[in-house]
Design an enzyme around this catalytic site. Structure first.
Site, short mmCIF file in Angstrom:
data_model
loop_
_atom_site.label_atom_id
_atom_site.label_comp_id
_atom_site.label_asym_id
_atom_site.label_seq_id
_atom_site.Cartn_x
_atom_site.Cartn_y
_atom_site.Cartn_z
CE LYS A 89 -0.20 -0.41 4.98
NZ LYS A 89 -0.83 -1.13 6.08
CE1 TYR B 49 12.29 32.62 2.23
CE2 TYR B 49 12.38 30.21 2.28
CZ TYR B 49 12.16 31.40 1.59
OH TYR B 49 11.79 31.36 0.29
CG MET C 106 8.35 24.20 -1.22
SD MET C 106 7.32 25.14 -2.34
CE MET C 106 6.41 26.18 -1.23
C1 LIG Z 1 -0.13 -1.88 6.89
C2 LIG Z 1 -0.73 -3.11 7.37
C3 LIG Z 1 0.05 -4.23 7.66
C4 LIG Z 1 1.55 -4.22 7.65
O1 LIG Z 1 2.02 -3.59 8.84
P1 LIG Z 1 3.57 -3.42 9.14
O2 LIG Z 1 3.62 -2.90 10.53
O3 LIG Z 1 4.10 -2.46 8.16
O4 LIG Z 1 4.17 -4.75 9.01
C5 LIG Z 1 -0.60 -5.41 7.97
N1 LIG Z 1 -1.94 -5.47 8.02
C6 LIG Z 1 -2.73 -4.41 7.79
C7 LIG Z 1 -4.20 -4.54 7.89
C8 LIG Z 1 -2.16 -3.18 7.48
O5 LIG Z 1 -2.93 -2.12 7.28
#
Ligand SMILES: *Cc1c(COP(=O)(O)O)cnc(C)c1O
Length: 814
Positions: free
Chosen positions: A483, A709, A758
């Site tokens: 993800k 800045y 930035m």
């Molecule tokens: C992101 C996620 C994981 C992985 O978690 P990590 O701590 O990065 O290993 C596993 N299960 C679900 C439902 C997640 O959202």
């Protein structure tokens, strides 16, 4: 493998002069500049004609290293360090490595030959890594020093080793044999390269064969001139293209880009296609295939994997050049054999019609120059090279042998005429012996990319995946979370690699992430954690599998699925066991069961839950209660619905802390990307992402002047500052500036001064020898993302996923 100084002293027959001999050693170093040297490092002070490791001891002691293998104790550090005094530090390193090797007893493949060692090693690693935890020599570490260092990288978790051994003269291989102790040998192509150290080809072959004195099997190309020297007691597994008595008989057919090999083995004949057509690659690929056959892989697996072989650019690097040129960088060797290989490679890689070769004098024993340059010219002509640019005294003398050749006596003359050579729209092979310093030509021709890049080490990802795989029971499946663009590291490329490694599932947060992976050709099943009901249709169309976490969501999905007349469409049921984010609670179960009982539209592929504190053993009781509730609720679902789906609850830190709760699958996330919050485990992981930028400008400011800045930095003395083109819009938090964070230039930390802008930030380089255009490391091995996160009071996940998409991702294999 825990070794203390007390264990090591007798192994290397050292004289111990120090205090604490129970200290644990977990890192062996020969490089005083290594940022990995720390209090548990044992430093071997190697000495050679141009350097003496003893000179760095004081500096190392000041930086925290305490244990040294030396031949003498330098006066100025007498009372300060702990010493293991030996007669010869290199021999001590080799003895130590040989001992260390003997502690492990899994198959070790040893490769030697004149050409192809590194490529065979890399390809074997690629071909076998889905099934083994492999340790292999890094880069081309195949020398008297490189081999022991490679061997010392073996860890308990490995179950296959691949090491290359290179020699340049006699009496070297015996030592390497003792260190590698290969059980499977591969003799790669024996050419005329590196002949200088040997009296004859026969002597060279005999010396190389010494690597295989105690192998169980030797894999080689059956060939009379070599077979004559092989000890008949050694079992061989041979291949040949013109002798049917070899164990494997191979003929080949070239098509445009590909080569089809027709393989006959044990009365069975099948074909294999490889994406190369130059002779060297074909031979290397065949050696790899022989290993797969020897390991008993079936034809299908061999065919699929061999078709995916990729060019290894460790030695011949392809780069983008100025004026739309492509550069093939082979600026370190020059002999006839390797020129042939490089020209082959040029032909395979060429992106332009026009081809130029920049060539230094050629070093080749056995031929006089007249004959040698005639042969080189022949080779150049047959490769249809448009122009030759010679650099060197000898090649200048023979320039008339070439068609369209310009020659320069030395590299300085070449550089003076550079502008007139009009390099454009062509592929340029740069091939020269080390002494000619053709790297200067490469740097003139190379396109300067003034950009910030996030370099992703794909080998490290494989390594980390295998590390976590090794913690699983054999039947436990693996879902990998990709993800948020693979935690910021790159979605498709990583998914592709994971597919190669045969993970069972990928996990994404939203449907569109899954759709883009599927559209790019990823075929591994993908679970979508948070599918919105508006995306259900697209999700079904792309065969993405939704996580269902509420009755409402389930009903909405069923409605669409029924309209589409789906049967047994895979869904995943999420239970809330205490995270309180998404999921069915205990009180919803009855309704859930009622809704799904007898339903044939969907199929519960898996039941999952997510842990809130698997990383923190302070909350151990809570984590255990989550697991217990998961057990209870999922069992209830299984019984009432009479199903046996995959069950899974562990994320990365869950894998580490709750191995008993692996169930049927785990969901690996952050660990794949090289980050763990467990100190011991972190040491086992390899760094994946390195965020790099460059120095745009350097200036000196006077005492009292300010930077940036808000004038938040005021110089207390004359200060040299460098400006780096990366800022908070790239994902570098503003709070990392103003004296908190640093970048690394030339292995030295440069503090960030003033506010981060930035698109830019400024660092103090008063004590760093550096120049404009030079590389700057923003994070990677140092500082680590973990360290940054701690300093910034956040978690590494946030740092990684914040790196903006405008930062180019560059993927590489070592
Ligand atoms: C992101 C996620 C994981 C992985 O978690 P990590 O701590 O990065 O290993 C596993 N299960 C679900 C439902 C997640 O959202």
């Amino acid at each position: 493998m825990t070794l203390t100084i007390r264990n090591i002293v007798p192994i290397i027959k050292a004289n111990w002069i120090g205090q604490n001999d129970v200290a644990i050693i977990d890192y062996i170093s020969i490089d005083s500049r290594s940022l990995q040297n720390d209090e548990n490092t044992l430093f071997f002070a190697l000495s050679g004609p141009n350097h003496d490791g003893h000179q760095y001891i004081e500096e190392l002691i000041n930086k925290g290293t305490q244990y040294f293998v030396v031949t003498r104790i330098p006066e100025d550090v007498k009372e300060k360090g702990n010493f293991l005094v030996v007669e010869n530090t290199l021999e001590a390193l080799q003895k130590f490595a040989a001992y260390y090797r003997s502690l492990f007893d899994f198959p070790i493949i040893g490769i030697t030959g004149s050409n192809g060692k590194t490529i065979i090693k890399e390809w074997l690693n690629f071909l076998l890594s889905p099934d083994y935890n492999i340790i292999r020599s890094p880069k081309s570490y195949n020398s008297q020093v490189g081999v022991p260092l490679s061997i010392l990288g073996i860890k308990e978790k490995h179950n296959l080793g691949i090491f290359e051994a290179g020699i340049s003269t006699t009496n070297e291989m015996e030592k390497l044999q003792k260190i590698i102790q290969p059980t499977i040998g591969i003799l790669s192509n024996i050419g005329s390269a590196h002949d200088e150290g040997f009296q004859s080809v026969a002597e060279k072959i005999k010396e190389k064969l010494k690597l295989f004195t105690s192998v169980k099997v030797l894999i080689l190309n059956k060939n009379k001139s070599i077979s004559a020297f092989v000890n008949p007691k050694i079992k061989t597994f041979s291949w040949c293209s013109d002798d049917k008595s070899a164990d494997v008989y191979i003929t080949k057919k070239n098509t445009d880009e590909l080569t089809v090999l027709c393989v006959t083995y044990q009365e069975d004949t099948f074909t294999i296609t490889i994406p190369f057509h130059d002779q060297a690659s074909i031979e290397n690929a065949i050696h790899c295939m022989m290993v797969m056959l020897y390991f008993g892989y079936n034809q299908k697996v061999i065919q699929t994997r061999m078709a995916q072989l990729y060019p290894v650019e460790m030695r011949l690097k392809v780069k983008n050049g100025i004026n739309n040129t492509t550069i093939i960088d082979d600026s370190y060797s020059s002999d006839f054999q390797s020129l042939k290989i490089a020209l082959d490679f040029l032909e395979n890689q060429k992106q332009h019609k026009k081809k130029t070769v920049i060539l230094s004098d050629i070093f080749q024993s056995g031929l006089n120059n007249e004959e040698l340059y005639s042969q080189v010219s022949q080779l150049i002509i047959s490769n249809k090279i448009n122009r030759v640019i010679g650099v060197g005294e000898t090649i200048s003398q023979y320039k008339n042998k070439f068609i369209n050749c310009i020659a320069f006596k030395n590299i300085d003359d070449f550089i003076t005429s550079f502008e007139n050579l009009n390099f454009e729209n062509e592929t340029i092979l740069i091939k020269g012996a080390r002494d000619f310093h053709f790297e200067e030509i490469v740097s003139m021709l190379e396109e300067k990319t003034h950009e910030t890049v996030l370099e992703i080490n794909l080998n490290a990802i494989s390594h980390n995946l295998n590390f976590y795989k090794s913690k699983l029971a054999p039947k436990t499946k693996m879902m990998v979370m990709v993800k948020a663009f693979g935690y910021g590291n790159g979605g498709f490329e990583i998914a592709k690699l994971l597919e190669h490694h045969k993970v069972d599932y990928l996990g994404v947060a939203f449907a569109d992430e899954g759709i883009s992976l599927k559209s790019a050709g990823i075929t591994v099943p993908i679970m979508v954690l948070n599918p919105e009901s508006t995306s259900f249709s697209a999700l079904i169309q792309h065969q993405l599998e939704p996580e269902i976490y509420s009755i409402k969501g389930l009903k909405a999905f069923l409605k669409i699925a029924e309209q589409k007349k789906l049967k047994y469409f895979p869904i995943h049921i999420k239970l809330d066991t205490g995270m309180h984010r998404l999921g069915f609670e205990e009180e919803n179960l009855t309704e859930l069961i009622q809704t799904l009982k007898g339903n044939e539209t969907v199929q519960i592929k898996s039941i999952l839950s997510h842990m809130a504190t698997s990383d923190d053993l302070k909350h151990d009781a809570f984590s255990k209660s989550q697991i217990a509730l998961f057990e209870k609720l999922s069992s209830q679902l299984q019984t009432s619905l009479n199903i046996k789906p995959i069950r899974h609850i562990l994320n990365t830190s869950g894998i580490t802390n709750y191995p008993e709760a692996q169930y049927d699958m785990v969901r690996l996330g952050i660990g794949l990307y090289g980050i763990s919050n467990d100190y011991e485990e972190q040491k086992e992981l390899e760094n994946v992402g390195t965020l790099k930028s460059i120095i745009s400008q350097i200036r000196t400011i006077e005492k009292g002047e300010s930077v940036g800045y808000g004038r938040r930095f005021i110089a207390e003395k004359e200060t040299i500052i460098a400006t780096i083109p990366i800022g908070y819009a790239d994902g570098i938090r503003r709070s990392w500036g103003h004296g908190v964070g640093y970048v690394v230039i030339n292995n030295i930390q440069a503090k960030i001064i003033g506010s981060i802008c930035m698109d830019m930030l400024m660092v103090d380089v008063t004590n760093i020898d550096c120049k404009e255009g030079q590389t700057v490391i923003v994070f990677g091995e140092n500082p680590t993302v973990n360290f940054m996160a701690k300093q910034l009071n956040t978690i590494p996940y946030e740092i990684l996923t914040s790196i903006s998409q405008r930062v180019k991702r560059v993927f590489f294999r070592e």
